[in-house]
Design a protein around this motif. Structure first.
Motif, PDB file in Angstrom:
ATOM      1  N   PRO A   1     -38.122  28.829  59.683  1.00  0.00           N
ATOM      2  CA  PRO A   1     -36.777  29.002  60.264  1.00  0.00           C
ATOM      3  C   PRO A   1     -35.867  27.834  59.902  1.00  0.00           C
ATOM      4  N   THR A   2     -34.568  28.117  59.655  1.00  0.00           N
ATOM      5  CA  THR A   2     -34.026  29.450  59.924  1.00  0.00           C
ATOM      6  C   THR A   2     -33.373  30.066  58.676  1.00  0.00           C
ATOM      7  N   ASN A   3     -33.398  29.360  57.541  1.00  0.00           N
ATOM      8  CA  ASN A   3     -32.681  29.834  56.369  1.00  0.00           C
ATOM      9  C   ASN A   3     -33.508  30.792  55.520  1.00  0.00           C
ATOM     10  N   VAL A   4     -32.799  31.795  54.977  1.00  0.00           N
ATOM     11  CA  VAL A   4     -33.391  32.722  54.014  1.00  0.00           C
ATOM     12  C   VAL A   4     -32.362  32.981  52.923  1.00  0.00           C
ATOM     13  N   MET A   5     -32.812  33.483  51.789  1.00  0.00           N
ATOM     14  CA  MET A   5     -31.901  33.952  50.752  1.00  0.00           C
ATOM     15  C   MET A   5     -31.739  35.452  50.945  1.00  0.00           C
ATOM     16  N   LYS A   6     -30.494  35.883  51.192  1.00  0.00           N
ATOM     17  CA  LYS A   6     -30.239  37.283  51.548  1.00  0.00           C
ATOM     18  C   LYS A   6     -29.351  37.943  50.507  1.00  0.00           C
ATOM     19  N   ASN A   7     -29.607  39.245  50.264  1.00  0.00           N
ATOM     20  CA  ASN A   7     -28.769  40.032  49.363  1.00  0.00           C
ATOM     21  C   ASN A   7     -28.225  41.227  50.132  1.00  0.00           C
TER      22      ASN A   7
ATOM     23  N   PHE B   1     -35.298  27.112  51.272  1.00  0.00           N
ATOM     24  CA  PHE B   1     -33.843  27.231  51.360  1.00  0.00           C
ATOM     25  C   PHE B   1     -33.257  26.556  52.601  1.00  0.00           C
ATOM     26  N   GLU B   2     -34.053  25.671  53.227  1.00  0.00           N
ATOM     27  CA  GLU B   2     -33.533  24.954  54.397  1.00  0.00           C
ATOM     28  C   GLU B   2     -32.529  23.874  54.000  1.00  0.00           C
ATOM     29  N   SER B   3     -32.600  23.425  52.759  1.00  0.00           N
ATOM     30  CA  SER B   3     -31.672  22.381  52.298  1.00  0.00           C
ATOM     31  C   SER B   3     -30.756  22.895  51.203  1.00  0.00           C
ATOM     32  N   GLY B   4     -30.517  24.215  51.193  1.00  0.00           N
ATOM     33  CA  GLY B   4     -29.664  24.801  50.163  1.00  0.00           C
ATOM     34  C   GLY B   4     -30.480  25.504  49.098  1.00  0.00           C
ATOM     35  N   ALA B   5     -29.837  25.719  47.958  1.00  0.00           N
ATOM     36  CA  ALA B   5     -30.486  26.449  46.858  1.00  0.00           C
ATOM     37  C   ALA B   5     -30.241  25.729  45.543  1.00  0.00           C
ATOM     38  N   ASP B   6     -30.485  24.438  45.553  1.00  0.00           N
ATOM     39  CA  ASP B   6     -30.237  23.630  44.367  1.00  0.00           C
ATOM     40  C   ASP B   6     -31.073  24.114  43.185  1.00  0.00           C
ATOM     41  N   GLY B   7     -30.412  24.386  42.051  1.00  0.00           N
ATOM     42  CA  GLY B   7     -31.096  24.817  40.847  1.00  0.00           C
ATOM     43  C   GLY B   7     -31.258  26.317  40.723  1.00  0.00           C
ATOM     44  N   TRP B   8     -31.057  27.050  41.784  1.00  0.00           N
ATOM     45  CA  TRP B   8     -31.153  28.510  41.738  1.00  0.00           C
ATOM     46  C   TRP B   8     -29.854  29.103  41.204  1.00  0.00           C
ATOM     47  N   VAL B   9     -29.977  30.173  40.423  1.00  0.00           N
ATOM     48  CA  VAL B   9     -28.811  30.826  39.830  1.00  0.00           C
ATOM     49  C   VAL B   9     -28.707  32.247  40.359  1.00  0.00           C
ATOM     50  N   MET B  10     -27.530  32.599  40.845  1.00  0.00           N
ATOM     51  CA  MET B  10     -27.272  33.943  41.362  1.00  0.00           C
ATOM     52  C   MET B  10     -26.142  34.551  40.536  1.00  0.00           C
ATOM     53  N   TYR B  11     -26.339  35.761  40.010  1.00  0.00           N
ATOM     54  CA  TYR B  11     -25.261  36.358  39.233  1.00  0.00           C
ATOM     55  C   TYR B  11     -25.281  37.880  39.294  1.00  0.00           C
ATOM     56  N   ASP B  12     -24.111  38.434  38.991  1.00  0.00           N
ATOM     57  CA  ASP B  12     -23.901  39.878  39.004  1.00  0.00           C
ATOM     58  C   ASP B  12     -24.185  40.415  37.610  1.00  0.00           C
ATOM     59  N   GLY B  13     -25.224  41.216  37.476  1.00  0.00           N
ATOM     60  CA  GLY B  13     -25.611  41.737  36.168  1.00  0.00           C
ATOM     61  C   GLY B  13     -24.663  42.769  35.613  1.00  0.00           C
ATOM     62  N   THR B  14     -23.701  43.259  36.425  1.00  0.00           N
ATOM     63  CA  THR B  14     -22.720  44.207  35.895  1.00  0.00           C
ATOM     64  C   THR B  14     -21.582  43.513  35.159  1.00  0.00           C
ATOM     65  N   VAL B  15     -21.471  42.186  35.285  1.00  0.00           N
ATOM     66  CA  VAL B  15     -20.469  41.435  34.524  1.00  0.00           C
ATOM     67  C   VAL B  15     -20.979  41.275  33.094  1.00  0.00           C
TER      68      VAL B  15
ATOM     69  N   LEU C   1     -31.379  36.840  41.056  1.00  0.00           N
ATOM     70  CA  LEU C   1     -31.634  35.530  41.644  1.00  0.00           C
ATOM     71  C   LEU C   1     -32.699  34.864  40.784  1.00  0.00           C
ATOM     72  N   VAL C   2     -32.333  33.771  40.127  1.00  0.00           N
ATOM     73  CA  VAL C   2     -33.207  33.130  39.143  1.00  0.00           C
ATOM     74  C   VAL C   2     -33.579  31.741  39.634  1.00  0.00           C
ATOM     75  N   SER C   3     -34.878  31.438  39.639  1.00  0.00           N
ATOM     76  CA  SER C   3     -35.362  30.141  40.112  1.00  0.00           C
ATOM     77  C   SER C   3     -35.106  29.046  39.085  1.00  0.00           C
ATOM     78  N   PRO C   4     -35.181  27.794  39.510  1.00  0.00           N
ATOM     79  CA  PRO C   4     -35.166  26.683  38.542  1.00  0.00           C
ATOM     80  C   PRO C   4     -36.421  26.745  37.671  1.00  0.00           C
ATOM     81  N   SER C   5     -36.435  25.981  36.610  1.00  0.00           N
ATOM     82  CA  SER C   5     -37.621  25.894  35.765  1.00  0.00           C
ATOM     83  C   SER C   5     -38.756  25.238  36.561  1.00  0.00           C
ATOM     84  N   ILE C   6     -39.920  25.841  36.510  1.00  0.00           N
ATOM     85  CA  ILE C   6     -41.068  25.360  37.279  1.00  0.00           C
ATOM     86  C   ILE C   6     -42.187  24.962  36.331  1.00  0.00           C
ATOM     87  N   THR C   7     -42.669  23.735  36.444  1.00  0.00           N
ATOM     88  CA  THR C   7     -43.795  23.267  35.628  1.00  0.00           C
ATOM     89  C   THR C   7     -45.093  23.493  36.387  1.00  0.00           C
TER      90      THR C   7
END
Length: 284
Positions: A256-262, A29-43, A277-283
Motif C-alpha cells: 500500500p498504497t500506490n499502484v500503476m493503473k490503466n 511505485f511508492e516513490s513514483g515510476a522513475d525509468g518507466w515509459v508509458m505511451y499510446d500505441g495509436t500515435v 507500459l515499459v519497464s526500465p532496463s533490468i540486469t
C-alpha cells in the motif's frame, strides 16, 4: 543400488530445504515510476517527411521511419498505419488538369486473404481526390495501373470495406505516374497520397520494405519537388486512444498504497486504446 538412491534422495531434500530466491528487480511505485515509459500505441511513430534520396532525384517525400533501418535498408513502416500526404487545393483548367508525379514503393507482396477472399492486396498505396476541401475523398485511377482491386489494409484493417484498389509489392526504381483529372475541370481539388498497412508483417519482418516515396508532384498549376513548403500537409488517420497509465492509490494493493493503473476517470477504458507500459532496463 538402493544406497545410491538413498544418497540422491537425501541430497534432493537437502537442496530443497535450503532453496532461496534472488529478486533481480522490484518496483512498488511508492516513490513514483522513475525509468518507466508509458505511451499510446495509436500515435504513429512516423509520418510523411522530406527525405534526401540523393543522386539526380534529390529530396523526396517519404513516410518511412529510419529507426527501422538495418544494413543497407533505410527503414520503413509498422503495422496498423494509415498515413496520408495532402496537396493544397487548386482550381483545374483544361490546360492543367493532369496530375503527374514520381513514386517508389517497397511494400508487402500482394496476396489474397483466405479468410476474407474479397481482398487481394495487403499493405497498400493509392491516390485520392477531394472536391470539398478535404471533407471527403475518392480513389482515382491512372498510370501505372493499381496492382490489385481490393486492399485488406484500407478495407478491413481501417474499415473502408472491399473494393479499394492500390499498389503493393516492390517498385524500387522511380516510376512516372499520370492521372487524367479532366472530369474535374472548373473545380477546386486536393490530391491525397494514402498509405495503409494491415495488422501483421511490416519492415521488421522484411527489412527492404521501405514504404512509399513520391516526388515531382504537379497538377493545377501547383508543383512540389520534395520541399516542405507549408502547403503540403500530412497526418495519421488512425483514431487515437489516449494514454491512460498513471500512478493511483489502492488501499488493497500488496504494498500500500500506490499502484500503476490503466483506467480513465470513469473507471473504464477508451475506444481504440493501445497503451503500453515499459519497464526500465533490468540486469539479471
Amino acid at each position: 543400488m538402493k544406497k545410491h538412491w538413498l544418497v540422491i534422495l537425501a541430497l534432493m531434500l537437502l537442496s530443497t530445504a535450503f532453496a532461496y530466491e534472488i529478486v533481480a528487480y522490484h518496483e512498488d511505485f511508492e516513490s513514483g515510476a522513475d525509468g518507466w515509459v508509458m505511451y499510446d500505441g495509436t500515435v504513429s511513430p512516423n509520418n510523411w517527411h522530406i527525405y534526401n534520396y540523393g543522386g539526380t532525384q534529390g529530396n523526396a517525400w517519404w513516410m518511412g521511419d529510419t529507426d527501422l533501418a538495418s544494413g543497407a535498408n533505410i527503414g520503413g513502416y509498422y503495422d496498423h498505419q494509415y498515413l496520408v500526404l495532402d496537396t493544397p487545393a487548386r482550381t483545374l483548367t483544361a490546360a492543367n488538369a493532369t496530375l503527374t508525379f514520381k513514386m517508389r514503393l517497397g511494400l508487402e507482396t500482394p496476396g489474397t486473404s483466405t479468410q476474407n477472399p474479397e481482398y487481394n492486396g495487403w499493405d497498400s498505396f493509392n491516390v485520392r481526390i477531394s472536391t470539398d476541401n478535404g471533407n471527403t475523398w475518392t480513389v482515382i485511377t491512372g498510370t501505372p495501373a493499381y496492382h490489385f482491386t481490393s486492399s485488406y489494409a484500407f478495407g478491413s484493417e481501417h474499415g473502408e470495406g472491399p473494393g479499394i484498389p492500390g499498389w503493393g509489392g516492390q517498385l524500387t526504381t522511380w516510376t512516372n505516374a499520370t492521372f487524367n483529372l479532366s472530369a474535374y475541370v472548373g473545380q477546386s481539388v486536393k490530391i491525397r497520397f494514402a498509405f495503409a498497412s494491415d495488422p501483421r508483417y511490416n519492415t521488421v519482418d522484411q527489412p527492404n520494405m521501405f514504404g512509399a516515396m513520391v516526388d515531382d508532384i504537379s497538377f493545377g498549376g501547383y508543383s512540389n519537388n520534395g520541399v516542405d513548403d507549408g502547403e503540403m500537409t500530412f497526418m495519421s488517420l488512425v483514431p487515437l486512444g489516449g494514454q491512460l497509465w498513471h500512478i493511483a492509490t489502492d488501499p488493497a494493493a500488496p504494498s500500500p498504497t500506490n499502484v500503476m493503473k490503466n483506467q480513465n476517470a470513469n473507471g473504464t477504458y477508451n475506444p481504440n486504446m493501445l497503451n503500453y507500459l515499459v519497464s526500465p532496463s533490468i540486469t539479471l
